[in-house]
Design an enzyme around this catalytic site. Structure first.
Site, short mmCIF file in Angstrom:
data_model
loop_
_atom_site.label_atom_id
_atom_site.label_comp_id
_atom_site.label_asym_id
_atom_site.label_seq_id
_atom_site.Cartn_x
_atom_site.Cartn_y
_atom_site.Cartn_z
N GLU B 71 0.82 -1.22 0.00
CA GLU B 71 0.00 0.00 0.00
C GLU B 71 0.85 1.26 0.00
O GLU B 71 0.54 2.23 -0.70
CB GLU B 71 -0.96 0.01 1.19
N HIS B 140 -11.11 -3.77 9.32
CA HIS B 140 -11.71 -3.70 7.98
C HIS B 140 -13.02 -2.91 7.99
O HIS B 140 -13.87 -3.14 7.14
CB HIS B 140 -12.00 -5.11 7.44
#
Lengths: 333, 339
Positions: B71, B140
């Protein structure tokens, strides 16, 4: 030509380019001495990271580049900026916080850039420029510009996650990027022996399936030869390379450094390996210029730096109401 | 025989929120060679939430690029590409993973133009599937819009409808500065009217979704729909709520909110991010500092996420963020001046 045993740079570049390379190395040296002096006199605030002693690495690495090619630089980035073609007057103006500076006084030493010459900027974050250089490589490949990106970083950055992620992506996508680690032995005070599991940082190239080379970073010709080959490889679409230029910063990490982590003897030994003197001697030996011509190059560089400081002193201070100018595009007007 | 069903005309064409985003990306890829999509599993897999879908088949793997699970590096490559002439849209698989890329978004993308004195531009779009309600627990399910909203140099948008999802994404693409778009995962399947072709929704302008005179509810993302549902119930009691869909966290549309509070004299902020130091705090302070202060008939209320990570247990998860009855109750208390 097979029996031509002259150094690579002498074989490869004409006299004008070699003279310009020497000029740029002197410019870097005198620019940084001038910046240091201005700092001591209180004309420049903040801090700065000097690359005195590393001039060959910056200039030789940029020999194969055009203005279309990009570089990303580091907090120790004055040399890269000059090597890529910046004017020292506008650089000083930036250090003095003036509107005439490359960043209109908003960036300072740690964000010095010259986008028109392909220098995407120094970076205050160790490893910050690595993925950005890969992005520049992606643009070159997607738009088929033929440009390459040279990514300068220090030995400290090779232990950042960004280094590993960037090298991997450049390799899987075969991007035209040359990663140049200027290994000056210390990340601030921590030596590579204490911080890095491999002996040579270039060994890490193996993990990303790219060529890795460790070079004497104070040998102009050796650096130029290695980087030129990596640039050619990149332009040919064969992907990235990792080059480690072994060098040394004569000064401390920044202005707060008391040199507690290294010995006087070590500093003296490296100062005896001055990359500028070495390159100058080589040029004279191979009759590219004589001593008086070499001295003239140095004198002119010194004069350029002095003029640059005067230019900066007479520059315009930014207006306080313009504080938020440049945050967004619409605020540029 | 039944009368033939009325044919939907083009004006009421419906798409889901994720289809609207995909349509925007497809239009952008068609129109501008510089546009590339980057992200984890956005190619043949179609994206973790099937937002990119079949775009890789239409535009190829060179423009719909699967990235490694990197990322920080991936976001940084997008920043560098934007800086040098591409128009990348980088999809985070979950907005939570943007925590791994804060360096490139906050230190690099957001500040590049400023640090370089306006000499450079970073037209990158970061897409962030966000929010709770999927049972995916603490790592999440977060709502980070206030984090990014705190950074000058970024623009932060939060569409609540398919029409806005497309319009704001196209506006983000046209914007010369970095834009972070938060997409609520529970909205991906929601259908709604989406105009054909290329259009943009102005970044920085909120939308009044329901007019009312008694209480102003400023909500974002899925909270807009919960607020609208609450408003219907309140209407049965004679309380008319005005619902403002925030749409943009940075810049924030002060004019619309202040105007509404001047009219209703009551303000409730509803958002999914953690309540403390969140969007509601900013809006409350904005009202306190504005001419609307003199029009307030009740204290300002905030409903936000709990002071806890998003839990796994479904009942706890539901309790962690504002639900319709919470909004209804808070608005009722405000309208009846019970606070």
């Amino acid at each position: 030509m097979t029996d031509d045993n002259r150094p690579f740079a002498i074989r490869k570049y004409d006299a004008a380019r070699l003279r310009d390379a020497l000029r740029k190395m002197y410019l870097i040296r005198f620019f940084e001495e001038g910046a240091e002096d201005s700092y001591m006199r209180g004309l420049i605030h903040g801090t700065m990271h000097l690359s005195i002693g590393q001039e060959a690495s910056a200039v030789a690495s940029c020999m194969g580049l055009t203005d279309e090619d990009k570089i990303t630089s580091t907090h120790r980035g004055h040399g890269h900026c000059i090597a890529k073609g910046a004017e020292v007057g506008r650089m000083f103006a930036e250090f003095f916080g003036k509107e005439e500076g490359y960043c209109h006084g908003r960036g300072g030493s740690m964000h010095i850039a010259d986008v028109t010459k392909g220098n995407l900027g120094a970076n205050g974050i160790v490893g910050g420029g690595l993925p950005i250089a890969v992005g520049a490589g992606l643009t070159a490949k997607r738009l088929n510009t033929g440009a390459v990106a040279i990514c300068f970083f220090g030995d400290g950055a090779n232990n950042e996650g960004a280094f590993h992620e960037a090298l991997n992506m450049a390799a899987i996508w075969k991007l035209p990027v040359v990663f140049i680690c200027e290994n000056n032995k210390y990340g601030m005070s921590t030596s590579t022996e204490r911080s890095t599991a491999v002996k040579n940082i270039a060994e890490r190239a193996v993990a990303y399936a790219m060529p890795g080379h460790t070079v004497d970073g104070n040998d102009f010709s050796a650096v130029a030869e290695t980087v030129e080959a990596a640039i050619a490889r990149a332009r040919a679409g064969e992907g990235p390379s990792l080059i480690e230029n072994l060098t040394y910063r004569w000064r401390g990490h920044s202005k707060s450094d008391r040199n507690r982590y290294r010995s006087k003897q070590e500093i003296d030994e490296w100062m005896a390996r001055d990359p500028i003197q070495r390159f100058r001697k080589e040029l004279v030996e191979h009759a590219i210029l004589d001593e008086s011509e070499a001295e003239k190059v140095a004198t002119e560089a010194r004069q350029e730096v002095e003029a640059g400081i005067e230019f900066a002193k007479s520059g315009t201070a930014p207006r306080i109401p313009d504080l938020a100018r440049y945050v967004y595009a619409e605020e540029n007007a | 025989m039944n009368a033939p069903a009325k044919q939907p005309d083009a004006d009421i064409r419906e798409l889901s929120y994720s289809e609207a985003i995909r349509e925007a990306m497809g239009l952008a890829l068609e129109r501008d060679e510089r546009v590339v999509l980057m992200g984890e599993d956005i190619g043949v897999y179609g994206g973790a939430f099937q937002v990119t879908g079949d775009l890789v088949e239409r535009f190829g793997a060179d423009r719909v690029m699967d990235t490694p699970i990197s990322e920080l590096g991936g976001a940084g490559v997008a920043v560098g590409a934007a800086l040098t002439g591409l128009r990348p849209i980088y999809e985070f698989q979950f907005s939570d993973f943007a925590a791994l890329a804060m360096e490139q978004i906050v230190n690099q993308a957001a500040k590049m133009r400023y640090m370089l004195g306006g000499e450079a531009s970073v037209p990158v779009v970061f897409r962030m599937p966000a929010g709770s309600g999927t049972g995916a627990a603490a790592q999440h399910s977060q709502s980070f819009e206030a984090w990014f909203g705190h950074v000058p140099g970024l623009k932060v948008v939060q569409p609540s409808t398919p029409e806005d999802a497309k319009g704001l994404l196209l506006a983000a693409l046209e914007d010369p500065d970095p834009v972070v778009m938060f997409e609520h995962k529970l909205l991906y399947k929601m259908k709604g009217h989406v105009p054909e072709g290329w259009y943009t929704t102005q970044i920085g302008k909120s939308a009044i979704r329901r007019h009312g005179k008694d209480v102003t509810i400023v909500a974002s993302a899925i909270m807009v729909h919960r607020a609208l549902a609450a408003a219907e119930k309140l209407a049965g009691e004679g309380i008319e709520a005005e619902i403002i869909d925030l749409r943009s966290v940075r810049p924030i549309d002060g004019e619309t909110i202040i105007g509404s509070v001047r009219k209703t004299g009551r303000l409730l902020c509803v958002y999914e991010g953690v309540r403390t130091l969140g969007i509601g705090a900013e809006i409350s302070a904005m009202i306190a500092e504005s001419e609307a202060f003199d029009f307030l008939d009740a204290p300002v209320l905030r409903l936000g996420g709990a002071e806890a990570p998003i839990p796994y247990n479904p009942d706890l998860e539901k309790a962690a963020v504002p639900q319709i009855p919470d909004i209804e109750a808070a608005a009722r208390r405000l309208a009846r001046r019970e606070v």
